[in-house]
Scaffold this active site. Sequence first.
Site, PDB file in Angstrom:
ATOM      1  N   HIS A  84     -24.655   0.174  -6.433  1.00 59.44           N
ATOM      2  CA  HIS A  84     -24.249  -0.357  -5.129  1.00 59.44           C
ATOM      3  C   HIS A  84     -24.223  -1.882  -5.121  1.00 59.44           C
ATOM      4  CE1 HIS A  84     -28.298  -1.365  -3.454  1.00 59.44           C
ATOM      5  NE2 HIS A  84     -28.724  -0.283  -4.078  1.00 59.44           N
ATOM      6  N   ASP A  93     -31.712  -4.742  -7.780  1.00 57.34           N
ATOM      7  CA  ASP A  93     -31.310  -3.703  -6.811  1.00 57.34           C
ATOM      8  C   ASP A  93     -30.152  -4.224  -5.966  1.00 57.34           C
ATOM      9  OD1 ASP A  93     -31.089  -1.583  -5.105  1.00 57.34           O
ATOM     10  OD2 ASP A  93     -32.908  -2.017  -4.001  1.00 57.34           O
ATOM     11  N   GLU A 135     -25.142   0.562   0.982  1.00 63.55           N
ATOM     12  CA  GLU A 135     -26.158   1.556   0.600  1.00 63.55           C
ATOM     13  C   GLU A 135     -27.447   1.335   1.376  1.00 63.55           C
ATOM     14  OE1 GLU A 135     -29.611   3.195  -1.667  1.00 63.55           O
ATOM     15  OE2 GLU A 135     -29.190   1.111  -1.264  1.00 63.55           O
ATOM     16  N   GLU A 136     -27.867   0.081   1.427  1.00 62.39           N
ATOM     17  CA  GLU A 136     -29.176  -0.222   2.011  1.00 62.39           C
ATOM     18  C   GLU A 136     -29.222   0.085   3.503  1.00 62.39           C
ATOM     19  OE1 GLU A 136     -31.519  -0.719   0.084  1.00 62.39           O
ATOM     20  OE2 GLU A 136     -30.923  -1.900  -1.668  1.00 62.39           O
ATOM     21  N   ASP A 145     -29.449   3.100  -9.949  1.00 66.35           N
ATOM     22  CA  ASP A 145     -30.033   2.352  -8.829  1.00 66.35           C
ATOM     23  C   ASP A 145     -31.555   2.294  -8.944  1.00 66.35           C
ATOM     24  OD1 ASP A 145     -30.233   0.896  -6.496  1.00 66.35           O
ATOM     25  OD2 ASP A 145     -30.178   2.655  -5.190  1.00 66.35           O
ATOM     26  N   HIS A 167     -36.691  -5.186  -3.234  1.00 65.83           N
ATOM     27  CA  HIS A 167     -36.531  -5.707  -1.863  1.00 65.83           C
ATOM     28  C   HIS A 167     -37.415  -6.927  -1.573  1.00 65.83           C
ATOM     29  CE1 HIS A 167     -35.015  -1.470  -0.450  1.00 65.83           C
ATOM     30  NE2 HIS A 167     -34.300  -1.994  -1.423  1.00 65.83           N
TER      31      HIS A 167
HETATM   32 ZN    ZN Z   1     -30.681   0.134  -4.476  1.00 65.46          ZN
END
Ligand code: ZN
Length: 352
Positions: free
Chosen positions: A169, A181, A215-216, A243, A315
């Site tokens: 993503h 990520d 995606e998030e 991912d 994140h």
């Molecule tokens: Zn991800």
Amino acid sequence: MVCPRKQSLNILGLGYSVGTNGSVVTGDVIVIKTFAELNRRSREIRGKFVVYNYDFNSYDESVAYKLHGASRASKYGAIGALIRSTTPFSNSLPHTGLQIYSKNVRKIPAVSITVEDAELFGRLAARGINITVSLSMEARMDADRVSRNTVSEITGSTKPDEIVLVSGHLDSWDVGQGAMDDGGGAFISWRALSVIKKLGLRPKRTVQSVLWTGEEMGYNGVQQYAQKHINDLNKISIAMESDMGTFTPTGITYSGRNLTAQCIINELLSLLKPINASQLKIGREDGPDIELLVEKGVPGASLDTRNDRYFYYHHTAGDTMSMMSTRDLDLCTAVWAAIAYGLASIDDQLPR
Ligand SMILES: [Zn+2]
């Protein structure tokens, strides 16, 4: 923190959280370890900040506090939720991520705090010390805008309508660079095609690289893709996703039940023995986007790597190029390119 002493807390808002509307919200803190404790102490919650200082076992087990902690606390009248970052390791960085307000619940600020601060709250509370916190938060939701999946293809020579899909993503959280990520997954899914092209190879089927958007925020990109291609999902041999990091690769996890298909993939993976990436795991793949396609019957696969450190960076502001390895990216690209090319080049579509 304003009581028992003044201390700044390094925080990040969680996804979809409301802010404090330009004001500073001050209140006492109640420290909770589990949802069961929250329910048990429900009468103590009103007008307070709930701090979730759970014991971390695994991401899947702990993520519920991030996802639902604010809503559960709000039900009992909390004025905000301060949630321990979902990670096995911390260097005093908060980890953000999606949280979801349940219906009919008053939306209260949902905040990620560091493991260190959550444990500090835990220690103070255990000693019976009163803790007060002041929170000011600018979070707001802007209107939706158009975003797009990024799709590229090497068109198949004899079966162009059949597809082998590789993906990652393209969106990321707004701290760090999203290099891990999911810059890594997006990179290898893009790069696999250029490797096949550079080698002058032409597969029978189309190899399609999809860099999902949104995606998030809740898998927006793949939902659109599934809707648009609902009638040709049976033409997708396999949907692959990376991912969970692009660390040193070990192989792939495959979700399809068909034994012949498993055998074919195992055979292809054996070609990757020279780079120690030939391990086949059968079971539920780790692909949050392709999960939607898998539910609709498309066999799925995810990249397996030595990713013990994935959630250290996940994140956070620490998710940058500095934690990426170019050699590992090359190895992961090799796995992606070899499996995709192999499955796009066999005579029959991978049975399902
Ligand atoms: Zn991800």
